[in-house]
Design a protein around this motif. Structure first.
Motif: not given
Length: 390
Positions: A59-75, A77-85
């Motif tokens: 269950v975790f693998l597809p959920a985490v993959a979806w979250l990683a694609f929705c919250l990319p660690i880009e310049r 929104r890096a801090l916000r997305n890292l915090g959410l991760h």
């Protein structure tokens, strides 16, 4: 929704599900190997216990993959997305810990029994089918393993996003390059039409007072020729047969004014008429031969067009028996609109695979030669060719 569209929409999800299942299988096997090697459990038992250990990650693998694609660690929104991760990672660890604590009450612990003779106690299993001894050691590392898998998966998804972004930038750059090159080619071709039309109308203006009937017929022929030119306006390449048909019509217009002083000879094998050439590539060369070679000449003028194939190349030659070059060599001759335009279009379409040259003819006149790849299918223009030649 048609089947093709449905297939395109479902394909990414199928790929993601297959990738998640493959990663889960890899985790199970990676965990089962040390269980089987360090414990007297069979491979089947080791795989079964490993699958139960990583069962939540189905269950975790597809959920985490979806979250990683929705919250990319880009310049941006890096801090916000890292915090959410980080929050999501804590949730995964807490859920996994709570689930395994609940399951631990149903899992028998290995029992210690006294060794014969009062020696050190030996560790035994309570019953057949109980977890291997190493299983309980890995259970103590559960939280660390969950964190490691979570961030490894986020890293893989981030790498995929970066690769896709790079591919998209390259695709857009290629599309922009093609559009710019196409616009440049279209602009070059648009230079030919006014130049050609001005010279044709000038010829009609000269003839209208001398031979009104011939001028009227010449104007009708010009209308037909312009219609043919407009029909192929959107095409950068046409067949050599179409180009020769246009040249024949153009020369027939000029023959209204020159009469017997102008003659055209075409030496092109029939099998080469299907070869592709740039549209209106020969017209400026023939016009140049008429204006600067045949018109100043008092006697009969001849223009010949030849084509031959040499391996995978097409060679076009335009000759005239006019007065020839005004200077000692081709380098001293100023290129007009027609010749400069021809060189620029060849460079834009074929880059270093083409060549264009002109010089003195034998025994008289001028000789222009074009060499380009022999093709029966259109070529995509590229501005890289212009950069290579600049």
């Amino acid at each position: 929704m048609n089947p093709a569209s449905l297939k395109r929409q479902t394909a990414p999800w199928v790929v993601m599900a297959a990738a998640a299942l493959g990663l889960w299988g890899a985790l199970v096997m990676l965990f089962a190997v040390p269980l089987a090697l360090t414990d007297p459990a069979s491979w089947l038992q080791a795989v079964g216990f490993a699958a139960s250990f990583w069962s939540l990650w189905l269950v975790f693998l597809p959920a985490v993959a979806w979250l990683a694609f929705c919250l990319p660690i880009e310049r941006r929104r890096a801090l916000r997305n890292l915090g959410l991760h980080c929050l999501a990672c804590l949730l995964v660890v807490a859920t996994s810990r709570a689930t395994f604590r609940a399951a631990a009450s149903f899992s028998p612990r290995p029992q210690r029994s006294e060794a014969p003779g009062g020696g050190a106690p030996a560790v035994t299993r309570e019953r057949v089918g109980s977890p291997p001894l190493a299983f309980h050691s890995f259970r103590g590392l559960r939280a660390a393993l969950d964190v490691l898998v979570y961030w490894s998966l986020v890293g893989v998804c981030q790498a995929i996003l970066l690769f896709r972004s790079s591919q998209e930038r390259e695709r857009r750059a290629a599309e922009l390059e093609a559009k710019l090159s196409s616009a440049k080619l279209q602009a070059l071709r648009m230079q030919i039409n006014p130049h050609f039309l001005f010279n044709a109308l000038n010829s009609i203006a000269v003839l209208i007072y001398v031979n009104p009937r011939a001028a009227d017929e010449m104007l009708g022929d010009l209308c037909l020729l312009l219609r043919r030119s407009l029909d192929s306006m959107e095409e950068q390449e046409i067949t050599l047969g179409q180009e020769l048909s246009f040249i024949t019509g153009y020369v027939s217009i000029e023959q209204r004014r020159f009469g017997d002083r102008l003659r055209l000879e075409v030496g092109v094998p029939g099998e080469l008429e299907e070869a592709l050439v740039p549209a209106l590539i020969l017209q400026p060369l023939v016009e140049n031969a008429i204006r600067h070679g045949i018109e100043p000449r008092r006697g009969p003028g001849l223009i010949s067009i030849e084509a031959r194939r040499e391996d995978q190349r097409l060679r076009l030659v335009v000759r005239d028996n006019g007065r020839g070059l005004p200077g000692p060599d081709a380098g001293s001759v100023r290129r007009g609109v027609g010749l400069a335009n021809t060189e620029a279009r060849l460079q834009a379409l074929y880059g270093p695979e083409q060549s264009f040259s002109f010089g003195k003819g034998e025994p008289e006149g001028c000789r222009l030669e074009i060499s380009l790849p022999f093709r029966r299918h259109p070529v995509t223009p590229s501005l890289a060719a212009d950069e290579a030649g600049s």
